[in-house]
Enzyme design. Structure first.
Site, PDB file in Angstrom:
ATOM      1  N   ARG A   1     -25.344  -0.276   8.287  1.00 49.09           N
ATOM      2  CA  ARG A   1     -25.070  -1.694   7.844  1.00 49.09           C
ATOM      3  C   ARG A   1     -25.883  -2.539   9.321  1.00 49.09           C
ATOM      4  O   ARG A   1     -25.819  -3.647   9.186  1.00 49.09           O
ATOM      5  CB  ARG A   1     -24.178  -1.917   7.602  1.00 49.09           C
TER       6      ARG A   1
ATOM      7  N   GLU B   1     -19.341  -3.406  11.142  1.00 45.33           N
ATOM      8  CA  GLU B   1     -20.210  -3.135  11.452  1.00 45.33           C
ATOM      9  C   GLU B   1     -21.156  -3.818  12.554  1.00 45.33           C
ATOM     10  O   GLU B   1     -21.581  -3.150  13.697  1.00 45.33           O
ATOM     11  CB  GLU B   1     -20.466  -1.688  10.492  1.00 45.33           C
TER      12      GLU B   1
ATOM     13  N   LYS C   1       0.848  -1.041   0.149  1.00 44.00           N
ATOM     14  CA  LYS C   1       0.222  -0.336   0.071  1.00 44.00           C
ATOM     15  C   LYS C   1       0.657   1.688  -0.048  1.00 44.00           C
ATOM     16  O   LYS C   1       1.688   1.393   0.536  1.00 44.00           O
ATOM     17  CB  LYS C   1      -1.167   0.007   1.054  1.00 44.00           C
TER      18      LYS C   1
END
Length: 654
Positions: free
Chosen positions: A425, A397, A313
């Site tokens: 969610r 979540e 990354k």
């Protein structure tokens, strides 16, 4: 003599051009621009490039992304890490005939660059510009606006089952932590059951989900495990042993056990192996020839294949590599040389971070939970000081909310810090795991209201509606930095579920406590007038205050209420409403079921028939772009409030 010299020069120039075109492979366009990227307008343009040119192109893409995002902001590091992966995908697969899905969608910038959108990057995430996520309205190469994570495998499964031609491929690129989401595992379970042909799963492991596993042996095994010669040899051995007399079945079983034991010795079974999915990897996600070889072999199988790649990354950009925690994941405008942001000042997230730490200092029962958003949602300070009291559960979540309920049942008071758009969610868990059990869990929703650049899936425009309907839930919206600390204090002392929401906004200061708790259900009267009652929520209080001043200049006297508690509402509401000829509610939430709807319900129950006008987000998805421009379009500004009030009173007069 001069003529001879001219002829010689021309011949030399022509010779150089021929050598460059034939040997290097540049077109006249490349010679003029000296940029390979400028010559790529379609994925098929990649096919004429050799390995060396592809390496040059990858470097040009990284430089392009860094330069442009330093002016526009965006998801920097995730895209720097998938350059080679994206090039390999588009060289081996035939988009859009083959469907490439990116999860999370913020990894699709290179994909956009090589599918004809290079010239739009100057307006990345700007009004009328280029979306920061895949967008079917932009290109035939985009299929879904998958900017909420962990969805690609479900999309891919559906697309694979709906194909008219099984020879077309569906490729789901899932990474940047997205495989931590439970929905992804539900999809994997179904994929393993159905085993649709031509579904290829690319797990982009960039160090933010699985720990990277690298080495020559792993790459060698990855080649073998997607090679038909390896599969054919295993089957031939099984058939041969199966023909042995008497002990044939036992011999075949023994051979299988020997193979599995050997594989366990050199590379333990993965989760995908256990599911029965063909798995290969991990392989180096920056090795283009290896990626292309692996994708080519994966196409030969009659069943789904999981290809596990490891990428870096922020690859190619020093400041991102040095940023150990966030890797400059999402950035605003920044200085290219250092990676430091150009914007100064405080944010409301920092205000929350400071207030929560003060509250946690005074109350050891306070703990915090986040779903892979510790830094963006303001939990870094508490995590640094109290690491055993902050829980990052990954992009989960639903688990975060139910775990918080369990923490509360164990005597803690959890503060669940999540972006507004992601909170929905876990609505089932909020309703039945927290509220049904009347547990003291405080939900803090960052990025509420109109957020802007990230577009339809990131505007926090539904939370007031869905949280208001949850029985026993307290719902608040502070209008100032000080009020954020005071309302947070009130909810962390509350004995039931509660929530507060605040916008992605600049703060003027970071107040210090201790904070006096704001009485739950008590509103604040900011201005008194007799012509209209304006009830404003959260970030809408400031423009409403300015609107009251302009209305006064035009002879309209307004009462302005800071309706900081959306639920429960102030008991004085019916009296305020009855003493004014008209009511206007202002909220940065969808009008369907929001604060204005709640006011209407409360007045109906109190038999107060004062006319009501609601200002809020219309019942539609909002575009991406400048937040101020979006708010202006839908009337959530000082001028919009003034105009709406004037029109409402004018209609009343007639």
């Amino acid at each position: 003599m001069v003529a001879v010299v001219v002829v010689v020069v021309v011949v030399v120039v022509v010779a150089v051009v021929v050598v460059v075109v034939v040997v290097v492979g540049f077109s006249p366009l490349d010679l003029r621009s000296m940029s390979l990227l400028d010559s790529i307008d379609d994925p098929k343009d990649l096919l004429r490039l050799d390995e060396g040119q592809l390496e040059v192109l990858a470097g040009e893409i990284r430089s392009f992304l860094i330069d442009h995002m330093s002016n526009t902001g965006g998801h920097l590091s995730p895209n720097l890490g998938v350059v080679e992966l994206t090039l390999a995908l588009h060289r081996i697969f035939d988009s859009p005939k083959d469907r490439i899905l990116f999860d999370v969608g913020h990894q699709a910038y290179t994909h956009k660059l090589i599918t004809g959108r290079r010239d739009l990057f100057g307006g990345l995430r700007q009004d009328g510009g280029l979306s920061g996520y895949p967008n079917p309205a932009e290109s035939k190469h985009d299929f879904v606006e998958n900017s909420h994570s962990s969805t690609s495998l479900s999309y891919a499964m559906g697309m694979a089952k709906a194909r008219d031609n099984e020879d077309d491929f569906v490729i789901a690129v899932i990474g940047d932590g997205a495989l931590t989401g439970g929905m992804a595992y539900e999809a994997l379970n179904h994929i393993a059951q159905e085993k649709p042909k031509g579904l290829i799963i690319v797990l982009n492991d960039n160090g933010r989900s699985y720990a990277p596993t690298v080495g020559g042996l792993a790459e060698h095994l990855s080649r073998l495990r997607v090679d038909h010669r390896y599969e054919d040899a295993k089957q031939a051995l099984g058939r041969m042993l199966g023909k042995l007399p008497v002990v044939g079945d036992l011999a075949e079983e023994a051979a299988v056990r020997m193979k599995d034991t050997l594989k366990e010795m050199v590379q333990p079974l993965t989760f995908f192996d256990v599911l029965g999915l063909k798995y290969t990897g991990p392989i180096n996600g920056h090795n283009l020839p290896l990626l292309e070889e692996t994708f080519t072999k994966a196409k030969e199988f009659e069943e789904p294949v999981v290809i596990h790649i490891t990428t870096e990354k922020g690859r190619g950009y020093g400041p991102a590599i040095l940023d150990e925690r966030e890797k400059l994941h999402g950035v605003g405008k920044f200085e290219v040389a250092t990676g430091k942001p150009l914007a100064n000042g405080f944010t409301m997230t920092q205000v929350f971070e400071s207030a929560l730490l003060e509250i946690a200092d005074a109350d050891p029962s306070i703990v915090a939970v986040t779903a892979a958003m510790q830094s963006p949602t303001g939990l870094n300070a508490m995590a640094a000081k109290y690491p055993d009291r902050v829980f990052d559960v990954g992009i989960c979540e639903q688990h975060a909310v139910t775990m918080a309920a369990g923490l509360a049942m164990g005597g803690k008071h959890p503060v669940v810090s999540i972006y507004s758009t992601f909170m929905q969610r876990a609505l089932d868990q909020v309703t039945y795991d927290v509220a049904l059990h009347k547990q003291p869990v405080t939900f803090v929703l960052d990025r509420a209201g109109v957020t802007g650049p990230d577009g339809p899936s990131h505007h926090g425009m539904f939370d007031l509606s869905f949280l208001r309907m949850v029985p026993g839930m307290v719902v608040g919206a502070p209008s100032t930095e000080q009020e954020l600390g005071e309302m947070l204090t009130a909810l962390t002392r509350h004995d039931g579920p509660g929530s507060i929401r605040y916008p992605k906004a600049v703060a003027t200061s970071i107040p210090t406590g201790p904070f006096e708790p704001t009485p739950i259900g008590q509103w604040e009267e900011l201005h008194t007038g007799s012509d209209v009652l304006i009830l404003a929520v959260g970030s809408m209080v400031e423009p409403a205050q300015k609107a009251v001043g302009r209305l006064a200049e035009g002879g309209i006297a307004a009462t302005l209420i800071n309706a900081r508690w959306v639920k429960p509402m102030d008991a004085r509401l019916p009296a305020w409403a009855a003493s004014h000829p008209h009511i206007v509610t202002v909220e940065d939430n969808i009008v369907t079921g929001g604060f204005g709807a709640g006011v209407s319900e409360a007045l109906a129950q109190a038999s107060v028939a004062t006319p009501l006008t609601m200002i809020g987000i219309p019942p539609d998805f909002l575009r991406f772009g400048n937040p101020e421009s979006i708010r202006d379009e839908i009337g959530l500004t000082e001028g919009g409030i003034v105009t709406t009030v004037q029109q409402a009173l004018s209609l009343e007069a007639h």
